[in-house]
Design a protein around this motif. Structure first.
Motif, PDB file in Angstrom:
ATOM      1  N   ALA A 107      12.750  27.460  88.482  1.00 50.46           N
ATOM      2  CA  ALA A 107      12.546  26.180  87.783  1.00 50.46           C
ATOM      3  C   ALA A 107      11.070  26.004  87.432  1.00 50.46           C
ATOM      4  N   ARG A 108      10.190  26.381  88.385  1.00 50.08           N
ATOM      5  CA  ARG A 108       8.744  26.279  88.099  1.00 50.08           C
ATOM      6  C   ARG A 108       8.380  27.174  86.921  1.00 50.08           C
ATOM      7  N   GLN A 109       8.944  28.385  86.926  1.00 49.79           N
ATOM      8  CA  GLN A 109       8.662  29.337  85.835  1.00 49.79           C
ATOM      9  C   GLN A 109       9.106  28.753  84.488  1.00 49.79           C
ATOM     10  N   LEU A 110      10.287  28.156  84.471  1.00 47.47           N
ATOM     11  CA  LEU A 110      10.781  27.549  83.225  1.00 47.47           C
ATOM     12  C   LEU A 110       9.884  26.389  82.795  1.00 47.47           C
ATOM     13  N   ALA A 111       9.497  25.553  83.767  1.00 45.74           N
ATOM     14  CA  ALA A 111       8.661  24.380  83.443  1.00 45.74           C
ATOM     15  C   ALA A 111       7.323  24.838  82.864  1.00 45.74           C
ATOM     16  N   ARG A 112       6.738  25.871  83.486  1.00 52.43           N
ATOM     17  CA  ARG A 112       5.460  26.400  82.968  1.00 52.43           C
ATOM     18  C   ARG A 112       5.620  26.911  81.540  1.00 52.43           C
ATOM     19  N   SER A 113       6.796  27.431  81.227  1.00 48.53           N
ATOM     20  CA  SER A 113       6.989  28.016  79.889  1.00 48.53           C
ATOM     21  C   SER A 113       7.147  26.931  78.824  1.00 48.53           C
ATOM     22  N   GLY A 114       7.392  25.684  79.252  1.00 52.52           N
ATOM     23  CA  GLY A 114       7.413  24.590  78.285  1.00 52.52           C
ATOM     24  C   GLY A 114       8.772  23.975  77.995  1.00 52.52           C
ATOM     25  N   VAL A 115       9.788  24.227  78.861  1.00 53.35           N
ATOM     26  CA  VAL A 115      11.075  23.570  78.603  1.00 53.35           C
ATOM     27  C   VAL A 115      10.984  22.086  78.964  1.00 53.35           C
ATOM     28  N   HIS A 116      11.966  21.313  78.480  1.00 53.60           N
ATOM     29  CA  HIS A 116      11.941  19.856  78.679  1.00 53.60           C
ATOM     30  C   HIS A 116      12.960  19.376  79.698  1.00 53.60           C
ATOM     31  N   LEU A 117      13.895  20.235  80.066  1.00 53.88           N
ATOM     32  CA  LEU A 117      14.938  19.876  81.031  1.00 53.88           C
ATOM     33  C   LEU A 117      15.386  21.143  81.747  1.00 53.88           C
ATOM     34  N   ILE A 118      15.825  20.976  82.998  1.00 53.74           N
ATOM     35  CA  ILE A 118      16.413  22.102  83.720  1.00 53.74           C
ATOM     36  C   ILE A 118      17.900  21.807  83.922  1.00 53.74           C
ATOM     37  N   ASP A 119      18.717  22.724  83.433  1.00 56.16           N
ATOM     38  CA  ASP A 119      20.179  22.602  83.574  1.00 56.16           C
ATOM     39  C   ASP A 119      20.614  23.457  84.757  1.00 56.16           C
ATOM     40  N   LEU A 120      21.074  22.792  85.829  1.00 51.89           N
ATOM     41  CA  LEU A 120      21.576  23.509  87.005  1.00 51.89           C
ATOM     42  C   LEU A 120      23.086  23.648  86.872  1.00 51.89           C
ATOM     43  N   THR A 121      23.523  24.868  86.672  1.00 50.43           N
ATOM     44  CA  THR A 121      24.949  25.115  86.410  1.00 50.43           C
ATOM     45  C   THR A 121      25.537  25.987  87.506  1.00 50.43           C
ATOM     46  N   ALA A 122      26.822  25.762  87.800  1.00 50.68           N
ATOM     47  CA  ALA A 122      27.514  26.608  88.782  1.00 50.68           C
ATOM     48  C   ALA A 122      28.996  26.653  88.458  1.00 50.68           C
ATOM     49  N   GLY A 123      29.661  27.691  88.936  1.00 53.37           N
ATOM     50  CA  GLY A 123      31.114  27.674  88.950  1.00 53.37           C
ATOM     51  C   GLY A 123      31.560  26.628  89.969  1.00 53.37           C
ATOM     52  N   GLU A 124      32.843  26.341  90.001  1.00 54.90           N
ATOM     53  CA  GLU A 124      33.335  25.450  91.066  1.00 54.90           C
ATOM     54  C   GLU A 124      33.421  26.324  92.318  1.00 54.90           C
ATOM     55  N   ASP A 125      32.260  26.550  92.890  1.00 51.94           N
ATOM     56  CA  ASP A 125      32.122  27.467  94.028  1.00 51.94           C
ATOM     57  C   ASP A 125      32.977  26.964  95.208  1.00 51.94           C
ATOM     58  N   PRO A 126      33.894  27.809  95.724  1.00 49.44           N
ATOM     59  CA  PRO A 126      34.764  27.365  96.831  1.00 49.44           C
ATOM     60  C   PRO A 126      33.974  26.773  97.990  1.00 49.44           C
ATOM     61  N   CYS A 127      32.748  27.245  98.197  1.00 55.06           N
ATOM     62  CA  CYS A 127      31.922  26.705  99.300  1.00 55.06           C
ATOM     63  C   CYS A 127      31.672  25.199  99.131  1.00 55.06           C
ATOM     64  N   PHE A 128      31.571  24.739  97.879  1.00 55.86           N
ATOM     65  CA  PHE A 128      31.292  23.314  97.657  1.00 55.86           C
ATOM     66  C   PHE A 128      32.442  22.442  98.177  1.00 55.86           C
ATOM     67  N   TYR A 129      33.647  23.020  98.189  1.00 57.88           N
ATOM     68  CA  TYR A 129      34.832  22.194  98.459  1.00 57.88           C
ATOM     69  C   TYR A 129      35.382  22.367  99.872  1.00 57.88           C
TER      70      TYR A 129
END
Ligand code: SAM
Ligand code: MD0
Ligand code: SF4
Length: 381
Positions: free
Chosen positions: A111-133
């Motif tokens: 995320a830090r690397q992306l922010a340094r590169s100049g993006v405006h938002l970080i999209d945190l994406t995942a599958g519906e990981d069985p661990c979450f449930y």
């Protein structure tokens, strides 16, 4: 062939075409397009009409956003999934997908690397990981913690795209500092939904977005094209997006994936996606509409921007073993799916990146003006 009949047909087509051309001129000045005109553009895309359509979409974009576009960094933090979407590489049983779960340290550093590169938002994406449930209380802790840490590390707005989650998790995401909840219906044709999102509930997916809006999160809705939908289905989805009050709307062309039931379905035409992007821009001139690098990579960016998109999504930092979704590897490790990589393309389109502050202001303003009208939300599903 009955000449007389075909001549009449051509004349009618031309007249119709002239009407549509005039309609497209007006569309840029806020009249919008009728459903019939939208379906006609999707079904019989005559080049002269398309030029007018894309020009109208660009004028609409310019009126609301000038020449500025927003840039989204993308972190696919877990590629494990309990679901079996027929179009998706990461469906539960697919042995061809590369599976990983990124650690908190890896997420923060990316995320830090992306922010340094100049993006405006970080999209945190995942599958519906069985661990979450598996653990009702703490299963989603890795996602909540990632939102909190990315927010603290980058001070950028954060999007969570982790599938359908319980309402209590939406509360926690919002409390941790998420600004956006993304969850794509793909289609509003229920029969097609059942074929695409095998074993999932249409209402539950739809309701999760209503619940997110009710908690003050901005919501992104999305469609797939080239998966057997009709043009009427696509236009119907625009109505559903409007009823939901979506803040960002997207359409992505289907890309066939190895090891999935849809592996032999031909890839969708990018032209249909671009027409749909332009129709969205005309229907929702002030909303955010992505040009995703996750379909045609860098090579496909210009045509999506020229169709009226105003957000470049799926910028991925190289060297971190991170994947895309529809294009799991395209343009990533050579560093091309980056702010630097897209800069020349933005320039050829007469566009330039917005500033992080401009993006924050858009988000804040949209949240302020968001309409949480109960009745509208109640009708959304
Ligand atoms: N697992 C979560 C979910 O399904 O909501 C988050 C992942 S979601 C952001 C993945 C999205 O990428 C899907 O909703 C779909 O719109 C798109 N996608 C997945 N596979 C695709 C494919 N083969 N071609 C095009 N788009 C695809
Ligand atoms: C993208 N690969 O923007 C990402 C992903 C999830 N919110 C977005 C599909 O194209
Ligand atoms: Fe899982 Fe999302 Fe892929 Fe469906 S689209 S299989 S929910 S990762």
């Amino acid at each position: 062939m009955n000449n007389d009949h075909s001549t009449r047909g051509i004349r009618a087509y031309r007249q119709d075409g002239r009407g549509l051309a005039a309609g497209l001129e007006k569309a840029a000045d806020s009249t919008g397009l009728s459903r019939a005109a939208m379906i006609r553009l999707l079904d019989s895309p005559a080049p002269s009409l398309l030029e007018k359509l894309f020009a109208a979409a660009r004028r609409r974009r310019e009126r609301h956003f000038g020449n500025r576009v927003f840039l989204y960094g993308f972190l696919y933090i877990s590629t494990y999934c309990r679901n079996r979407c027929s179009f998706c590489l990461y469906r539960k049983t697919n042995t061809r997908a590369i599976r990983y779960r990124k650690s908190p340290a890896e997420i923060a550093e990316s995320a830090r690397q992306l922010a340094r590169s100049g993006v405006h938002l970080i999209d945190l994406t995942a599958g519906e990981d069985p661990c979450f449930y598996t653990d009702k209380e703490n299963g989603f802790a890795p996602v909540i913690d990632a939102v909190r840490s990315v927010r603290a590390e980058t001070n950028l707005p954060v999007m969570a795209s982790v599938g359908v989650v319980p309402d209590a998790i939406l509360d926690k995401l919002a409390a941790a500092g998420a600004d956006w909840y993304a969850c794509y219906q793909e289609t509003h044709n229920r029969q097609l939904f059942d074929q695409l999102r095998v074993g999932q509930r249409f209402e539950a997916r739809c309701r999760s977005k209503v619940a997110a809006k009710a908690r003050g999160l901005l919501v992104e809705e999305g469609l797939l094209c080239g998966v057997g939908e009709t043009s009427r289905d696509l236009v119907h989805s625009l109505d559903a997006m409007s009823r939901l009050g979506a803040d960002q709307v997207r359409v992505m062309s289907f890309v066939p994936q190895a090891g999935t039931p849809m592996k032999d379905v031909p890839p969708a035409s990018s032209l249909r996606e671009c027409i749909a992007i332009a129709l969205m821009r005309i229907a929702f001139p002030g909303l955010l509409i992505p040009a995703s690098l996750d379909v045609g990579g860098l090579a496909g960016l210009k045509l999506r921007l020229e169709a009226g998109a105003n957000v470049v999504t799926s910028l991925i930092p190289p060297g971190r073993g991170l994947a895309g979704v529809a294009q799991s590897g395209l343009d990533i490790e050579d560093g091309r799916r980056s702010v630097e990589g897209i800069a020349p393309i933005l320039r050829t389109c007469g566009l330039q990146p917005a500033t992080a502050d401009q993006y924050r202001r858009w988000v804040a303003e949209r949240k302020r003006s968001a309409c949480f009208h109960d009745q509208r939300l109640a009708q959304a599903c």
